[in-house]
Design a protein around this motif. Structure first.
Motif, PDB file in Angstrom:
ATOM      1  N   GLU A 214      25.517 -36.006 -40.510  1.00 58.01           N
ATOM      2  CA  GLU A 214      24.348 -35.568 -40.420  1.00 58.01           C
ATOM      3  C   GLU A 214      23.480 -36.576 -41.043  1.00 58.01           C
ATOM      4  O   GLU A 214      22.242 -36.459 -41.049  1.00 58.01           O
ATOM      5  CB  GLU A 214      24.369 -34.389 -41.440  1.00 58.01           C
ATOM      6  N   ALA A 215      24.105 -37.758 -41.365  1.00 59.00           N
ATOM      7  CA  ALA A 215      23.014 -38.921 -42.004  1.00 59.00           C
ATOM      8  C   ALA A 215      22.029 -39.165 -41.090  1.00 59.00           C
ATOM      9  O   ALA A 215      20.983 -39.421 -41.584  1.00 59.00           O
ATOM     10  CB  ALA A 215      24.041 -40.072 -42.322  1.00 59.00           C
ATOM     11  N   GLY A 216      22.148 -39.389 -39.751  1.00 60.06           N
ATOM     12  CA  GLY A 216      20.949 -39.579 -38.952  1.00 60.06           C
ATOM     13  C   GLY A 216      20.952 -38.321 -38.217  1.00 60.06           C
ATOM     14  O   GLY A 216      21.580 -37.798 -37.278  1.00 60.06           O
ATOM     15  N   LEU A 217      19.806 -37.720 -38.425  1.00 66.91           N
ATOM     16  CA  LEU A 217      19.312 -36.330 -37.776  1.00 66.91           C
ATOM     17  C   LEU A 217      18.520 -36.563 -36.417  1.00 66.91           C
ATOM     18  O   LEU A 217      18.839 -35.611 -35.663  1.00 66.91           O
ATOM     19  CB  LEU A 217      18.577 -35.422 -38.813  1.00 66.91           C
ATOM     20  N   ASP A 218      17.490 -37.328 -36.651  1.00 66.85           N
ATOM     21  CA  ASP A 218      16.664 -37.456 -35.202  1.00 66.85           C
ATOM     22  C   ASP A 218      15.982 -38.758 -35.566  1.00 66.85           C
ATOM     23  O   ASP A 218      16.000 -39.394 -36.289  1.00 66.85           O
ATOM     24  CB  ASP A 218      15.802 -36.326 -35.458  1.00 66.85           C
ATOM     25  N   ALA A 219      15.309 -39.309 -34.416  1.00 66.08           N
ATOM     26  CA  ALA A 219      14.736 -40.359 -34.087  1.00 66.08           C
ATOM     27  C   ALA A 219      13.420 -40.206 -33.083  1.00 66.08           C
ATOM     28  O   ALA A 219      13.734 -39.382 -32.379  1.00 66.08           O
ATOM     29  CB  ALA A 219      15.693 -41.556 -33.593  1.00 66.08           C
ATOM     30  N   ALA A 220      12.718 -41.100 -33.123  1.00 65.89           N
ATOM     31  CA  ALA A 220      11.410 -41.077 -32.186  1.00 65.89           C
ATOM     32  C   ALA A 220      11.085 -42.601 -32.280  1.00 65.89           C
ATOM     33  O   ALA A 220      11.219 -43.482 -32.917  1.00 65.89           O
ATOM     34  CB  ALA A 220      10.181 -40.003 -33.048  1.00 65.89           C
ATOM     35  N   HIS A 221      10.434 -42.772 -31.071  1.00 63.98           N
ATOM     36  CA  HIS A 221       9.958 -44.189 -30.931  1.00 63.98           C
ATOM     37  C   HIS A 221       8.553 -44.208 -30.074  1.00 63.98           C
ATOM     38  O   HIS A 221       8.308 -43.086 -29.258  1.00 63.98           O
ATOM     39  CB  HIS A 221      10.894 -44.662 -29.587  1.00 63.98           C
ATOM     40  N   ARG A 222       7.808 -45.028 -30.543  1.00 65.54           N
ATOM     41  CA  ARG A 222       6.363 -44.995 -29.800  1.00 65.54           C
ATOM     42  C   ARG A 222       6.066 -46.792 -29.725  1.00 65.54           C
ATOM     43  O   ARG A 222       6.639 -47.407 -30.461  1.00 65.54           O
ATOM     44  CB  ARG A 222       5.321 -44.564 -30.900  1.00 65.54           C
ATOM     45  N   ARG A 223       5.110 -46.978 -28.746  1.00 67.16           N
ATOM     46  CA  ARG A 223       4.690 -48.284 -28.609  1.00 67.16           C
ATOM     47  C   ARG A 223       3.226 -48.252 -29.052  1.00 67.16           C
ATOM     48  O   ARG A 223       2.498 -47.451 -28.531  1.00 67.16           O
ATOM     49  CB  ARG A 223       4.822 -48.630 -27.266  1.00 67.16           C
ATOM     50  N   ILE A 224       2.735 -49.087 -29.921  1.00 65.85           N
ATOM     51  CA  ILE A 224       1.662 -49.107 -30.576  1.00 65.85           C
ATOM     52  C   ILE A 224       1.064 -50.394 -30.263  1.00 65.85           C
ATOM     53  O   ILE A 224       1.588 -51.464 -30.002  1.00 65.85           O
ATOM     54  CB  ILE A 224       1.660 -48.687 -31.945  1.00 65.85           C
ATOM     55  N   GLY A 225      -0.434 -50.424 -30.437  1.00 72.13           N
ATOM     56  CA  GLY A 225      -1.173 -51.644 -30.343  1.00 72.13           C
ATOM     57  C   GLY A 225      -2.437 -51.670 -31.574  1.00 72.13           C
ATOM     58  O   GLY A 225      -2.760 -50.542 -31.859  1.00 72.13           O
ATOM     59  N   PHE A 226      -2.352 -52.809 -32.179  1.00 76.55           N
ATOM     60  CA  PHE A 226      -3.334 -52.882 -33.336  1.00 76.55           C
ATOM     61  C   PHE A 226      -4.770 -53.383 -32.604  1.00 76.55           C
ATOM     62  O   PHE A 226      -4.934 -54.357 -32.178  1.00 76.55           O
ATOM     63  CB  PHE A 226      -2.934 -53.878 -34.103  1.00 76.55           C
ATOM     64  N   ARG A 227      -5.583 -52.397 -32.932  1.00 81.92           N
ATOM     65  CA  ARG A 227      -7.032 -52.564 -32.577  1.00 81.92           C
ATOM     66  C   ARG A 227      -7.824 -51.662 -33.316  1.00 81.92           C
ATOM     67  O   ARG A 227      -7.250 -50.437 -33.652  1.00 81.92           O
ATOM     68  CB  ARG A 227      -7.225 -52.534 -31.199  1.00 81.92           C
ATOM     69  N   THR A 228      -9.222 -51.817 -33.429  1.00 79.30           N
ATOM     70  CA  THR A 228     -10.080 -50.651 -33.865  1.00 79.30           C
ATOM     71  C   THR A 228     -11.081 -50.624 -32.560  1.00 79.30           C
ATOM     72  O   THR A 228     -11.219 -51.272 -31.858  1.00 79.30           O
ATOM     73  CB  THR A 228     -10.975 -51.161 -34.893  1.00 79.30           C
ATOM     74  N   VAL A 229     -11.566 -49.244 -32.738  1.00 83.52           N
ATOM     75  CA  VAL A 229     -12.596 -48.914 -31.661  1.00 83.52           C
ATOM     76  C   VAL A 229     -13.494 -47.976 -32.110  1.00 83.52           C
ATOM     77  O   VAL A 229     -13.210 -46.917 -32.806  1.00 83.52           O
ATOM     78  CB  VAL A 229     -11.686 -47.995 -30.293  1.00 83.52           C
ATOM     79  N   THR A 230     -14.617 -47.915 -31.700  1.00 83.06           N
ATOM     80  CA  THR A 230     -15.814 -47.216 -32.314  1.00 83.06           C
ATOM     81  C   THR A 230     -16.932 -47.101 -31.002  1.00 83.06           C
ATOM     82  O   THR A 230     -16.630 -47.845 -30.191  1.00 83.06           O
ATOM     83  CB  THR A 230     -16.743 -47.679 -33.284  1.00 83.06           C
ATOM     84  N   VAL A 231     -17.772 -46.111 -31.032  1.00 87.83           N
ATOM     85  CA  VAL A 231     -18.697 -46.098 -30.312  1.00 87.83           C
ATOM     86  C   VAL A 231     -20.179 -46.085 -30.993  1.00 87.83           C
ATOM     87  O   VAL A 231     -20.519 -45.088 -31.926  1.00 87.83           O
ATOM     88  CB  VAL A 231     -18.758 -44.640 -29.106  1.00 87.83           C
ATOM     89  N   ASP A 232     -20.862 -47.118 -30.599  1.00 84.51           N
ATOM     90  CA  ASP A 232     -22.105 -47.110 -31.608  1.00 84.51           C
ATOM     91  C   ASP A 232     -23.151 -46.476 -30.680  1.00 84.51           C
ATOM     92  O   ASP A 232     -23.714 -46.598 -29.592  1.00 84.51           O
ATOM     93  CB  ASP A 232     -22.671 -48.706 -31.287  1.00 84.51           C
ATOM     94  N   THR A 233     -23.824 -45.412 -31.548  1.00 82.88           N
ATOM     95  CA  THR A 233     -24.749 -44.245 -30.942  1.00 82.88           C
ATOM     96  C   THR A 233     -26.010 -44.467 -31.861  1.00 82.88           C
ATOM     97  O   THR A 233     -26.729 -43.636 -31.903  1.00 82.88           O
ATOM     98  CB  THR A 233     -23.991 -43.001 -31.115  1.00 82.88           C
ATOM     99  N   SER A 234     -26.164 -45.588 -32.578  1.00 82.49           N
ATOM    100  CA  SER A 234     -27.385 -45.703 -33.350  1.00 82.49           C
ATOM    101  C   SER A 234     -28.630 -45.741 -32.553  1.00 82.49           C
ATOM    102  O   SER A 234     -28.453 -46.377 -31.417  1.00 82.49           O
ATOM    103  CB  SER A 234     -27.243 -47.058 -34.386  1.00 82.49           C
ATOM    104  N   PRO A 235     -29.852 -45.548 -33.200  1.00 83.72           N
ATOM    105  CA  PRO A 235     -31.048 -45.492 -32.536  1.00 83.72           C
ATOM    106  C   PRO A 235     -31.575 -47.001 -32.257  1.00 83.72           C
ATOM    107  O   PRO A 235     -31.270 -47.760 -33.252  1.00 83.72           O
ATOM    108  CB  PRO A 235     -31.844 -44.784 -33.597  1.00 83.72           C
TER     109      PRO A 235
END
Length: 832
Positions: A290-311
């Motif tokens: 039972e030492a290893g119960l479950d696992a998951a894998h994702r691929r990720i990327g480092f970045r920031t994202v915004t939408v500028d809605t300023s006047p």
């Protein structure tokens, strides 16, 4: 965790409804994942729903109840073992039984379902049954219970959580699928399992990437275990381990990656992806296995994202910003790539996204009348740098806020936000399609008479879910919308605020109407055209084939579609009598109309910060707004978009009562040098010329003045203006095609076999507008490398036609294959 897929040996039958005699009482093999329609098609019991008028003959399926049955072998649950039956997707209103035990019911195809089957599962043979009730009947019952809510369809699709376009759309068939359309499996586990991994990814000012991995945990027994579990997260060579408190349903593991390589949209940089691996284990010293119960894998990327809605001085911006840089969005709307969702493979998605990239696109909008796409779709966009604007699955309707729909909306929002947040391509969450606009303008308020319509979802539920589960991404209330303005404030389709849909063009105005507004971001606009000739004639066999023949009309779903096609030609191109000419003229006019809009919008960057054409793709063979038809063939519109979305664009635009040249530079390098301008006649004689300086900084659009002598023709019917640099060119005529004295037959050509297919060398004796090689007329797989190219007198151009077919080269230069606009005008003049 042990998984047993349950995809083989299913049987499909009907249990109720107006079922044809040859189908009633029969069981046929069922493919899972799949649908009832595709199973009947495979069994030879129905014709292809896309062929001719077959769609109308399948309306009986709208009211039919279906049963999927499976006998499978399994071991009985062991002591301390949890056994779940997991469905990733059921379409749509279903009841599940295992060995006669009712496990539960579903009414939402946008969710996954999981049932604890320890009490129902037995050792040996097990009988699994999934009964599907007609979604249309369910929707009508809910409408009677909750009261009518307005929508844009013959069916009340807004009363059931099913893909809206399953009930038909103005580009799609009304087939109303049913079935187990995503994977199903039996899962066995002990002590605890991972229910999901929700990584929140940020990058600090020092370039350190931060992964805040929220790991959902379910315990086999209520109350869970003591603090003897550990979550380990690894990314970028860095590992973090955290203990799990007793009974906790979530653990948070933070991984910090120094000098993280940034993920960028296509055209702005590379798309490095990192592996995020998460494991759930027993604490050190726990007994195996039972030492290893479950696992998951994702691929990720480092970045920031915004939408500028300023006047600003014009209203309010709507600018997508990635890693602090403004992005000039060039893209299209995305619908399900096949009405039968299970036929969409990863390879097909790769081809489609590659076509988007081939047209210089950097964003696809997953439209709210379809589905939340599969992981494959977002993976492909991650790999290629295509940003994704993700609608919540609501479109063109008022949606009740009462139960059970309210709970279903929250459940599907929470599941899909958590499921998709690992993808760096996902840039924007959007409340839905045209629902705010419908409430404001389409007479809904009178129809509703005070009943709920979905306002709670757009302004409270969805932003709350995004803020809680995915705070690293922006949310906007709808498309179109003026962000932050609730009903009664700024109009949702105001061109000076937020994102706009421009549908006056196509519905009621000539495409030159695009120039009457300068939207901040145009999220929908488009114009119809028929599919390629090969696709059209593969699926439609009317004799004679005309715009009003029965099967052709069934594959034209737009309200007054042909009327709008013909009115759209007025003043620009003739309406030919010959069907082959009509087909070419309407395709060409579609391409010109949309490119006209794109070039206008791009010329106003950064005031107009992006465009999303309606639409990239089709879900079946149909006359539609798509650039790529239902058989994956690029239409002339596709090539027009490739030109209009080019990283460096020259475009003539009206400014201040005169003619200006706008240079759009969507690259990171300054664009400098000179533009050569020449006014010439159609025979190629130079009448006037000038050289003007070009200085367009990176990611800019600059206006260049055109000397008056160049923009003032002596004979508008026989002259054109050419502007060219080393890497861009554009031409301007001084009238519409019917007013121009074209050479009716300006081209000569020779085709030669080459390793990849054929090279077609074309020479223009006189000015030839929109030169095209309609290669699919010659071979089903034939695709030309470019199209809609203006050629001036004396110019030569080589086109490459890729095909695996062996054909007579001269076929590629025949009059129905090698075409330009000149011939349409000449034929119309001759007929007159």
């Amino acid at each position: 965790m042990k998984r047993q897929t349950l995809h083989e040996d299913w049987l499909l039958s009907t249990t109720a409804g107006p079922v044809p005699e040859e189908i009633a009482g029969r069981s046929v093999p069922a493919q899972v994942p799949g649908s009832a329609h595709t199973d009947l098609l495979a069994a030879g019991l129905i014709g292809d729903p896309y062929l001719d008028t077959a769609e109308t003959g399948l309306a009986w399926a709208h009211r039919t109840a279906w049963r999927y049955t499976l006998t499978f072998d399994a071991a009985a649950p062991q002591p301390g073992e949890r056994v779940d039956l997991a469905f990733d997707g059921l379409d749509t209103v279903a009841t599940v039984h295992l060995n006669g035990h009712r496990l539960g019911s579903t009414a939402n195809m946008h969710r996954a379902y999981r049932f604890d089957v320890r009490e129902a599962l037995r050792g040996g043979a097990n009988e699994l049954t999934v009964d599907f009730f007609p979604a249309l009947d369910y929707a009508e019952q809910e409408r009677e219970r909750l009261g009518h809510r307005p929508h844009t369809n013959a069916h009340p699709y807004n009363m059931v959580r099913k893909m809206a376009c399953s009930f038909g759309w103005d580009w799609g068939p009304d087939l109303q699928t049913a079935g187990i359309f995503k994977p199903v499996r039996l899962e066995r586990w002990k002590r605890a399992r991972i229910t999901g991994v929700r990584p929140l990814i940020t990058v600090d000012e020092h370039g350190t990437g931060r992964v805040e991995a929220h790991v959902g945990i379910e315990h086999a027994e209520s109350g869970g275990t003591g603090a003897d579990l550990v979550v380990t997260a690894r990314a970028g060579g860095v590992e973090t381990r955290v203990g799990v408190p007793a009974g906790a349903s979530e653990a948070v593991a933070v991984v910090e990656v120094p000098d993280a390589r940034l993920w960028w949209p296509a055209g702005y940089g590379d798309q490095p992806l990192y592996d995020l691996d998460v494991t759930l284990s027993a604490a050190p010293g726990a007994a195996e296995p039972e030492a290893g119960l479950d696992a998951a894998h994702r691929r990720i990327g480092f970045r920031t994202v915004t939408v500028d809605t300023s006047p600003d001085e014009f209203g309010e911006r709507f600018v997508v910003t990635v890693n602090g840089r403004l992005v000039a969005v060039k893209g299209a709307n995305w619908i399900p790539d096949d009405h039968f969702l299970t036929r969409i493979t990863r390879e097909r998605l790769q081809r489609r996204v590659d076509q988007a990239l081939g047209a210089h696109m950097n964003m696809l909008r997953v439209w709210g009348g379809g589905v939340y796409e599969t992981e494959d779709f977002y993976d492909v966009c991650d790999e290629r740098g295509v940003l994704v604007w993700q609608d919540f699955a609501l479109a063109c309707a008022a949606y009740p806020e009462e139960e059970p729909l309210a709970a279903e909306f929250e459940a599907e929002a929470r599941e899909n936000v958590a499921r998709l947040c690992s993808h760096p391509s996902l840039a924007v969450w959007n409340g839905g399609n045209e629902n705010l606009w419908g409430f404001a303008d389409w007479g809904w308020q009178q129809e509703l008479d005070g009943r709920t319509w979905g306002e709670h979802y757009y302004y409270e539920l969805f932003p709350r879910v995004v803020a809680e589960l995915d705070p690293t991404r922006p949310y906007v209330e709808g498309s179109p919308c003026s962000p932050g303005h609730r009903p009664g404030g700024v109009h949702p389709n105001d061109p000076d605020h937020g994102c706009r849909h421009e549908w006056d063009v196509w519905n009621q105005s000539d495409y030159t109407h695009y120039r009457t507004t300068v939207p901040r971001f145009c999220a929908e606009f488009g114009f119809q055209g028929p599919p390629t000739w090969r696709t059209l004639t593969t699926w439609i066999h009317d004799s004679p084939l005309t715009p009003t023949s029965p099967a052709f009309l069934l594959h034209q779903k737009a309200n007054d579609g042909n009327g709008k096609l013909h009115r759209g030609l007025e003043g620009h191109l003739p309406v030919p009598e010959d069907f082959a000419d009509w087909h070419w003229a309407t395709q060409l006019n579609q391409a010109r109309a949309v490119a006209f809009g794109v070039e206008h919008f791009r010329s106003w960057w950064p005031r107009t910060s992006g465009t999303l054409v309606w639409q990239l793709n089709d879900c079946w063979p149909v006359t539609s707004w798509a650039a790529v038809d239902g058989d994956e063939r690029p239409k002339p519109l596709y090539y027009a978009l490739r030109h209009a979305y080019a990283p460096r664009l020259l475009t003539f635009q009206p400014r201040d009562g005169g003619l200006a040249l706008v240079a759009v530079n969507d690259t990171d390098e300054d664009w400098s040098g000179h533009v050569h301008l020449q006014r010439q006649d159609f025979a190629g004689e130079a009448l006037d010329a000038a050289r003007i300086e070009l200085a367009a900084g990176a990611r800019s659009a600059v206006r260049l003045e055109v000397p008056g002598s160049l923009s003032t023709p002596a004979d508008p019917s026989k002259e054109l203006l050419v502007a060219a640099t080393d890497d861009a060119r554009t031409v301007h005529t001084f009238g519409e095609d019917p007013e121009l004295a074209y050479d009716p037959d300006p081209l000569s050509a020779v085709a030669t076999a080459v390793p990849e297919g054929y090279r077609v060398d074309v020479r223009a004796r006189g000015f030839a507008r929109d030169v095209a090689i309609l290669a699919d007329r010659v071979a089903p797989d034939a695709v030309v490398d470019d199209m809609l190219v203006p050629m001036t007198a004396g110019e030569t151009r080589s086109f490459t036609v890729r095909t695996g077919a062996r054909i007579a080269p001269e076929e590629l230069t025949g009059p129905l294959v090698l075409r330009c606009a000149n011939g349409l005008v000449a034929h119309a003049a001759g007929a007159a």
